[in-house]
Design a protein around this motif. Structure first.
Motif, PDB file in Angstrom:
ATOM      1  N   SER A   1     -48.920-115.045  22.689  1.00 42.74           N
ATOM      2  CA  SER A   1     -49.863-114.225  21.925  1.00 42.74           C
ATOM      3  C   SER A   1     -49.872-112.774  22.389  1.00 42.74           C
ATOM      4  O   SER A   1     -50.346-111.896  21.659  1.00 42.74           O
ATOM      5  N   ALA A   2     -49.356-112.519  23.604  1.00 44.02           N
ATOM      6  CA  ALA A   2     -49.303-111.142  24.118  1.00 44.02           C
ATOM      7  C   ALA A   2     -48.039-110.410  23.701  1.00 44.02           C
ATOM      8  O   ALA A   2     -47.927-109.200  23.906  1.00 44.02           O
ATOM      9  N   LEU A   3     -47.078-111.129  23.113  1.00 44.01           N
ATOM     10  CA  LEU A   3     -45.800-110.534  22.720  1.00 44.01           C
ATOM     11  C   LEU A   3     -45.789-110.179  21.238  1.00 44.01           C
ATOM     12  O   LEU A   3     -46.475-110.812  20.422  1.00 44.01           O
ATOM     13  N   ARG A   4     -44.983-109.199  20.898  1.00 46.43           N
ATOM     14  CA  ARG A   4     -44.720-108.916  19.481  1.00 46.43           C
ATOM     15  C   ARG A   4     -43.864-110.049  18.927  1.00 46.43           C
ATOM     16  O   ARG A   4     -43.278-110.834  19.679  1.00 46.43           O
ATOM     17  N   PRO A   5     -43.758-110.177  17.587  1.00 45.04           N
ATOM     18  CA  PRO A   5     -42.843-111.178  17.019  1.00 45.04           C
ATOM     19  C   PRO A   5     -41.425-110.983  17.556  1.00 45.04           C
ATOM     20  O   PRO A   5     -40.932-109.855  17.656  1.00 45.04           O
ATOM     21  N   SER A   6     -40.795-112.076  17.943  1.00 50.31           N
ATOM     22  CA  SER A   6     -39.447-112.072  18.529  1.00 50.31           C
ATOM     23  C   SER A   6     -39.405-111.310  19.851  1.00 50.31           C
ATOM     24  O   SER A   6     -38.337-110.821  20.257  1.00 50.31           O
ATOM     25  N   GLY A   7     -40.550-111.218  20.543  1.00 58.90           N
ATOM     26  CA  GLY A   7     -40.547-110.652  21.888  1.00 58.90           C
ATOM     27  C   GLY A   7     -39.921-111.617  22.878  1.00 58.90           C
ATOM     28  O   GLY A   7     -39.630-112.774  22.553  1.00 58.90           O
ATOM     29  N   HIS A   8     -39.727-111.161  24.094  1.00 58.37           N
ATOM     30  CA  HIS A   8     -38.990-111.945  25.088  1.00 58.37           C
ATOM     31  C   HIS A   8     -39.870-112.302  26.283  1.00 58.37           C
ATOM     32  O   HIS A   8     -40.756-111.532  26.684  1.00 58.37           O
ATOM     33  N   LEU A   9     -39.597-113.465  26.849  1.00 52.81           N
ATOM     34  CA  LEU A   9     -40.176-113.896  28.119  1.00 52.81           C
ATOM     35  C   LEU A   9     -39.028-114.212  29.062  1.00 52.81           C
ATOM     36  O   LEU A   9     -38.113-114.971  28.712  1.00 52.81           O
ATOM     37  N   VAL A  10     -39.070-113.622  30.262  1.00 50.32           N
ATOM     38  CA  VAL A  10     -38.050-113.856  31.283  1.00 50.32           C
ATOM     39  C   VAL A  10     -38.763-114.250  32.563  1.00 50.32           C
ATOM     40  O   VAL A  10     -39.714-113.587  32.983  1.00 50.32           O
ATOM     41  N   PHE A  11     -38.309-115.326  33.177  1.00 48.65           N
ATOM     42  CA  PHE A  11     -38.928-115.767  34.426  1.00 48.65           C
ATOM     43  C   PHE A  11     -37.954-116.629  35.219  1.00 48.65           C
ATOM     44  O   PHE A  11     -36.937-117.085  34.705  1.00 48.65           O
ATOM     45  N   GLU A  12     -38.294-116.846  36.474  1.00 47.16           N
ATOM     46  CA  GLU A  12     -37.476-117.661  37.360  1.00 47.16           C
ATOM     47  C   GLU A  12     -38.280-118.846  37.884  1.00 47.16           C
ATOM     48  O   GLU A  12     -39.511-118.809  37.942  1.00 47.16           O
TER      49      GLU A  12
ATOM     50  N   GLY B   1     -32.185-104.898  35.164  1.00 50.20           N
ATOM     51  CA  GLY B   1     -30.999-104.999  34.325  1.00 50.20           C
ATOM     52  C   GLY B   1     -31.257-105.763  33.046  1.00 50.20           C
ATOM     53  O   GLY B   1     -30.759-105.398  31.970  1.00 50.20           O
ATOM     54  N   ILE B   2     -32.066-106.825  33.116  1.00 48.89           N
ATOM     55  CA  ILE B   2     -32.389-107.598  31.917  1.00 48.89           C
ATOM     56  C   ILE B   2     -33.222-106.767  30.951  1.00 48.89           C
ATOM     57  O   ILE B   2     -33.014-106.797  29.731  1.00 48.89           O
ATOM     58  N   ALA B   3     -34.168-106.001  31.485  1.00 47.82           N
ATOM     59  CA  ALA B   3     -34.964-105.131  30.619  1.00 47.82           C
ATOM     60  C   ALA B   3     -34.077-104.119  29.896  1.00 47.82           C
ATOM     61  O   ALA B   3     -34.278-103.818  28.714  1.00 47.82           O
ATOM     62  N   GLU B   4     -33.086-103.602  30.604  1.00 48.34           N
ATOM     63  CA  GLU B   4     -32.145-102.663  29.994  1.00 48.34           C
ATOM     64  C   GLU B   4     -31.288-103.372  28.948  1.00 48.34           C
ATOM     65  O   GLU B   4     -31.067-102.852  27.842  1.00 48.34           O
ATOM     66  N   GLU B   5     -30.818-104.553  29.281  1.00 49.26           N
ATOM     67  CA  GLU B   5     -29.986-105.333  28.362  1.00 49.26           C
ATOM     68  C   GLU B   5     -30.714-105.652  27.063  1.00 49.26           C
ATOM     69  O   GLU B   5     -30.134-105.573  25.969  1.00 49.26           O
ATOM     70  N   LEU B   6     -31.987-105.995  27.167  1.00 45.48           N
ATOM     71  CA  LEU B   6     -32.772-106.348  25.987  1.00 45.48           C
ATOM     72  C   LEU B   6     -33.275-105.119  25.240  1.00 45.48           C
ATOM     73  O   LEU B   6     -33.828-105.247  24.147  1.00 45.48           O
TER      74      LEU B   6
ATOM     75  N   GLY C   1     -52.746-110.262  22.292  1.00 43.17           N
ATOM     76  CA  GLY C   1     -52.634-109.200  21.303  1.00 43.17           C
ATOM     77  C   GLY C   1     -52.050-107.910  21.819  1.00 43.17           C
ATOM     78  O   GLY C   1     -52.076-106.894  21.125  1.00 43.17           O
ATOM     79  N   LEU C   2     -51.478-107.920  22.998  1.00 41.02           N
ATOM     80  CA  LEU C   2     -50.940-106.695  23.587  1.00 41.02           C
ATOM     81  C   LEU C   2     -49.769-106.134  22.794  1.00 41.02           C
ATOM     82  O   LEU C   2     -49.585-104.920  22.700  1.00 41.02           O
ATOM     83  N   GLY C   3     -48.945-106.995  22.228  1.00 42.05           N
ATOM     84  CA  GLY C   3     -47.790-106.548  21.455  1.00 42.05           C
ATOM     85  C   GLY C   3     -46.623-106.101  22.304  1.00 42.05           C
ATOM     86  O   GLY C   3     -45.840-105.226  21.902  1.00 42.05           O
ATOM     87  N   ALA C   4     -46.472-106.692  23.492  1.00 43.02           N
ATOM     88  CA  ALA C   4     -45.389-106.312  24.402  1.00 43.02           C
ATOM     89  C   ALA C   4     -44.042-106.761  23.858  1.00 43.02           C
ATOM     90  O   ALA C   4     -43.934-107.760  23.142  1.00 43.02           O
ATOM     91  N   ASP C   5     -43.008-106.011  24.220  1.00 37.42           N
ATOM     92  CA  ASP C   5     -41.639-106.394  23.863  1.00 37.42           C
ATOM     93  C   ASP C   5     -41.103-107.475  24.797  1.00 37.42           C
ATOM     94  O   ASP C   5     -40.273-108.294  24.397  1.00 37.42           O
ATOM     95  N   LEU C   6     -41.564-107.455  26.049  1.00 37.79           N
ATOM     96  CA  LEU C   6     -41.022-108.330  27.082  1.00 37.79           C
ATOM     97  C   LEU C   6     -42.115-108.665  28.080  1.00 37.79           C
ATOM     98  O   LEU C   6     -42.862-107.781  28.511  1.00 37.79           O
ATOM     99  N   ALA C   7     -42.206-109.945  28.437  1.00 36.14           N
ATOM    100  CA  ALA C   7     -43.057-110.384  29.540  1.00 36.14           C
ATOM    101  C   ALA C   7     -42.157-110.938  30.636  1.00 36.14           C
ATOM    102  O   ALA C   7     -41.162-111.618  30.352  1.00 36.14           O
TER     103      ALA C   7
END
Length: 243
Positions: free
Chosen positions: A126-137, A30-35, A95-101
């Motif tokens: 460093s693995a995220l694109r600029p303004s990418g997201h990190l979500v964790f618990e 759901g968070i991936a969809e929301e973002l 350098g992966l350029g992911a949108d979300l980790a």
């Protein structure tokens, strides 16, 4: 080094059976969809349950884990979804350029030292694109989950197809806050083999987590409940910022 529960081939092969239906994962979908993200990095992906679900929703997914035995289980699962599996940790995907980790299953608690935690956060940044997201618990320390673990040995026996009955027991072995150690013991009744797995987790309070995030390139957008475990977890939704 990954815990034996993930790195030992016999334990990796039974992990999903003891974890059950993984009621924690729908919230992350759901968070991936929301973002509204497409390229997702699953850090500590284990046997691939979340990575495969994300890919089946049409996302490009990279799953990274230091436990090769768990990755072999992930790769063997029947699915038409494509996931890129990488043996390593967050430092291997720079350098992966992911949108979300994402880090589920309280992966964030396995980083015991301040240096390891900071190094991991910087690697994710460093693995995220600029303004990418990190979500964790991460578990709330004030809930003192280790006291429940000590009172409940988690004695369970499952009859696993192709393997036979396997008995699981849990024991808390040491509590020196913020560190809690415990041991899982598995007995394979078909041949009476016993395999143990020792783990240590670090319980960080909310302020400590937030200060670590800020120091390593992340802005906290929200701190939520885990819907399947109300009052037990912090779920951090963050955004990478320039450092």
């Amino acid at each position: 080094m990954p815990d034996t529960a993930f790195a030992h081939p016999r334990l990796a092969s039974i992990y999903d059976h003891f974890e059950g239906s993984r009621g924690d994962l729908p919230a992350y979908l759901g968070i991936a969809e929301e973002l509204d993200v497409y390229h997702v990095l699953d850090i500590g992906c284990g046997t691939g349950s979340l990575a495969i679900l994300l890919a089946e929703c049409g996302r490009a997914v990279v799953g990274v884990d230091p436990a090769e035995a768990s990755l072999e289980v992930a790769k063997s699962k029947p699915t038409t979804a494509k996931v890129t599996w990488i043996h390593g940790d967050a430092t291997t995907v720079s350098g992966l350029g992911a949108d979300l980790a994402m880090m589920t299953g309280n992966v964030a608690q396995v980083f015991l030292t301040d240096d390891d935690w900071a190094r991991t956060l910087r690697a994710i940044h460093s693995a995220l694109r600029p303004s990418g997201h990190l979500v964790f618990e991460t578990r709330r320390p004030e809930r003192r989950a280790w006291e429940e673990w000590a009172a409940d040995p988690a004695h369970l026996t499952l009859d696993i197809p192709g393997i036979g009955p396997v008995e699981q027991r849990r024991m808390v072995t040491d509590v020196r806050l913020p560190y809690v150690s415990f041991r899982y013991t598995y007995r394979f009744l078909a041949d009476d083999a016993v395999v143990t797995s020792d783990s240590t987790l670090r319980f960080r309070d909310r302020d400590e987590v937030e200060s670590g995030l800020a120091a390593n390139g992340f802005r906290v957008l929200d701190v939520r409940e885990a819907p399947d475990r109300p009052g037990r977890e912090f779920v951090f939704v963050t955004e990478s910022v320039n450092t």
